[in-house]
Each structure stands twice: as structure tokens, then as C-alpha cells.
Design a protein around this motif. Sequence first.
Motif, PDB file in Angstrom:
ATOM      1  N   ASP A 217       0.824  -1.202   0.000  1.00 30.78           N
ATOM      2  CA  ASP A 217       0.000   0.000   0.000  1.00 30.78           C
ATOM      3  C   ASP A 217       0.859   1.253   0.000  1.00 30.78           C
ATOM      4  O   ASP A 217       1.915   1.316   0.655  1.00 30.78           O
ATOM      5  N   VAL A 232      -2.211  -3.330 -15.059  1.00 33.07           N
ATOM      6  CA  VAL A 232      -2.308  -2.270 -14.067  1.00 33.07           C
ATOM      7  C   VAL A 232      -3.608  -2.405 -13.281  1.00 33.07           C
ATOM      8  O   VAL A 232      -3.648  -2.119 -12.069  1.00 33.07           O
ATOM      9  N   ALA A 236      -3.885  -2.817  -9.261  1.00 33.08           N
ATOM     10  CA  ALA A 236      -4.737  -1.924  -8.486  1.00 33.08           C
ATOM     11  C   ALA A 236      -5.735  -2.682  -7.625  1.00 33.08           C
ATOM     12  O   ALA A 236      -6.207  -2.156  -6.611  1.00 33.08           O
ATOM     13  N   LYS A 240      -3.617  -0.435  -2.342  1.00 36.02           N
ATOM     14  CA  LYS A 240      -4.053   0.951  -2.452  1.00 36.02           C
ATOM     15  C   LYS A 240      -2.825   1.791  -2.767  1.00 36.02           C
ATOM     16  O   LYS A 240      -1.825   1.742  -2.051  1.00 36.02           O
ATOM     17  N   GLN A 242      -1.083   4.763  -6.073  1.00 31.72           N
ATOM     18  CA  GLN A 242      -1.284   5.621  -7.239  1.00 31.72           C
ATOM     19  C   GLN A 242      -0.842   4.846  -8.476  1.00 31.72           C
ATOM     20  O   GLN A 242       0.277   4.321  -8.526  1.00 31.72           O
ATOM     21  N   PHE A 243      -1.699   4.793  -9.480  1.00 27.51           N
ATOM     22  CA  PHE A 243      -1.438   3.985 -10.663  1.00 27.51           C
ATOM     23  C   PHE A 243      -1.461   4.852 -11.917  1.00 27.51           C
ATOM     24  O   PHE A 243      -2.402   5.619 -12.138  1.00 27.51           O
ATOM     25  N   ALA A 260     -11.399   0.720 -15.918  1.00 28.51           N
ATOM     26  CA  ALA A 260     -11.029   1.117 -14.558  1.00 28.51           C
ATOM     27  C   ALA A 260     -12.269   1.495 -13.750  1.00 28.51           C
ATOM     28  O   ALA A 260     -12.390   1.135 -12.568  1.00 28.51           O
ATOM     29  N   VAL A 265     -11.462   1.327  -9.685  1.00 30.58           N
ATOM     30  CA  VAL A 265     -10.138   1.866  -9.361  1.00 30.58           C
ATOM     31  C   VAL A 265      -9.861   3.091 -10.230  1.00 30.58           C
ATOM     32  O   VAL A 265     -10.546   3.330 -11.225  1.00 30.58           O
ATOM     33  N   ARG A 266      -8.836   3.826  -9.849  1.00 27.52           N
ATOM     34  CA  ARG A 266      -8.422   4.985 -10.639  1.00 27.52           C
ATOM     35  C   ARG A 266      -7.062   4.724 -11.258  1.00 27.52           C
ATOM     36  O   ARG A 266      -6.125   4.306 -10.566  1.00 27.52           O
ATOM     37  N   VAL A 267      -6.956   4.956 -12.560  1.00 29.22           N
ATOM     38  CA  VAL A 267      -5.692   4.842 -13.269  1.00 29.22           C
ATOM     39  C   VAL A 267      -5.523   6.100 -14.113  1.00 29.22           C
ATOM     40  O   VAL A 267      -6.379   6.410 -14.949  1.00 29.22           O
TER      41      VAL A 267
END
Length: 386
Positions: A217, A232, A236, A240, A242-243, A260, A265-267
Amino acid sequence: MTPAARVQTAIELLQEVLGGLPAEKVLTAWARRSRFAGSKDRAAVRDHVFDVLRRRRSVLPTGLNENGRALMLGLLRQDGGDLDALFADLPYGPEAMSEIETEALSRPFPNQVDLPEWIVPRLEAALGDAFGAETTAIQHRAPVFLRANLGKGTRQQAQTALAAEGVVCESSPLADTAIVVQNGARRVAQTKAYREGLVEVQDASSQAAIAGLPLRDGMRVLDYCAGGGGKVLAMAARMKGQFVAHDANPQRLRDLPARAKRAGVRVDILSKEQLRREPGFDLVFCDVPCSGSGTWRRSPDAKWRFSESDLGALTKVQADILERCVSYVKQDGTLIYATCSQLREENEDQVARFLRDHGEFECNHMQRWYMQQGCDGFFIAHLTQR
């Protein structure tokens, strides 16, 4: 379409592929101009074409010239098809067999490796004792694997949800997220489990490679050759952090925002210019362009179009990508080198060259996966700054 019409269509499409056109392009063009063909017809024709391409050398009857008809005759003979019924001058079907064809089919088939001749010694050197089992595996269809999205549920929950919609699956021992589809693979994309991000299509070797990464994390992770973004997203789902995703061809990333969002999740997608302004990453994942020799069961025409000059060009690209990515790795960070190739030139040799040029890195993990394990062939190396 009748079974005979499907065979004749496959013969005609194979001729186009043998002429140098990619199989996917040929099949897509045929489907678009053949509105009369239903989904079962398209699937059957596709299976014929791809089964031939997987076994292009071993199904060619001794004494016949290589063409679509001879290859289909050989395939059907080996697989127990009723040749008298299929090659019977039926409407839209192939002509009846000639005496020459009948005689050729009565002889033993050649014991041929289903690979281009130039690549055989290279794969023998790379695979060693595994070569025989791999060349057998390459003749058969690859299974369909799904990845359970651990960010949304367990593998068992994913299997239960899929079963409720008629997709029968089993857990795979290759990775804790891997699910192999036993029945209903063509229905996966229409299931609620898929639409809501509980599962993604991803081969088990890729899942296993991600499961073995030193993730924790809070890390900043860059997937440099992200393609569609499957890896990715898999990272993710496990931590947890940053991607960031990048690809030299931005079009490959066009579906990633939607994927995503579905995965929860956020990419962030960054260009090369934007990456230059970023601080270093804890982990940089480089799944570089390669021969794809570990995936030739899925795209079998690719092996017949791949040449020695292609290999030479690819190894230069791979080395260049590794050099470029060094600057993105923060102090004490890890650079991951990965391919879906089985060739030493693209795998161990690339790692050895990189380590010779970069004494500040060491390789603390290297692993191969083989098609005989049921998954795609895959290679990974963890290169960590000292």
C-alpha cells in the motif's frame, strides 16, 4: 450454413491467410459481408481456420501442395470428420475428393513441429526438456481464463455469480485470482459479473506474475507498456496506491478509463511528456512488445508471419524501452521486465545485457510459465536498484 458450407468457407479464408493477410482481418471482413452467417456459423468457421493454423505443418497430407483445401482435408481426417459427407459436391460445399487426395489421406501424416523452421533451434535452446511438451501444447486451443477482481469480491463469489448465469468455471492453481472457464466462454462479456467488474478476462500466467510482485500500500506504480491496461488493473486490485498507465500507442488505452471505472479503481493515463515531469515510481512494469511466442495458440497465424528480422528489430526495441524506463524508477525502486515470449533472446539475454550495463541494479527474481501448465507462456524478471 451447412457443415459443408462452413468447411468451404474456411478453405477460401485460409487461402487469403496463406496469401499473407492476418487471420483476424480476413475473418472480420468475411463476417461483415456475410450477414447470412449466424453466430454459430461464424464460430465454427473461425474454429476451422484457427485449428488449421495451429497445426499447419502436421495436418498437411503427404504429397499434397499446401493450400486451404489440403489443410482442411488433413485437419478433418485427423479429427475424425466425415469427409465423404463434407466433400460431396453439396450446394455451397467443397467438391468431392479426387483419387490423388484420397490416396494422400491414406498415408501416414508427417511428424512435423508446428513452427517455422528457423525458430525451432532457438526454442529448443530456450526450453530444453520442456520443448516437446510445449510444441504439443501449441497445437491446441488455449483455455479461457478470468481474473477475480479482489477489490470487489473473492474468487468463489465470482464463480458463484458466473454459474448463476450459465458460465461454468473452476479455480486454477496458477494464481489466487485465476478462474478457468469450462463452459459458456462466449457468454462471459454479457454476464452481470463481468459488467459490474467482478471479473476480467486475463490469462493465468499474467495473473500469477502480478501476484508475485513486491506490491504494498502507498506505492506509486507505472505500467509503461500498458496496452489495454489489464495488468495495471490487476495491480490496483491488490493494493491501495497511485497507478499510472502509458503506451506508445495511445489508441491501445482507449478502453482503459471504462475498464477502470468498472473495476472500481483509478488509473491516470499520461503521455511521454507528462511522465518526464513526474517524480520517480516505486515500481515500473514493462511488459514490452515481443514475438508473442507464448500466446501463439491464441493467434496462430502470427507464428507463420514472424521472421528472424522481426526478432532482431524487437530485441532492439525491448532494450531501448528498458534503458528509457531506468529514469522513471526511484531510488530503491523496482523495474519489472516481462514478455509473453519463450525465446532466450527476448528474456534471459535481455536481462543479462541490462545488468551488464547497469551495475546499480540486481535481479532478485526471474520466472517462466509454460503452455503445458495450461496458461500462456510468460517471462518476468524483477530488477531492483541496489
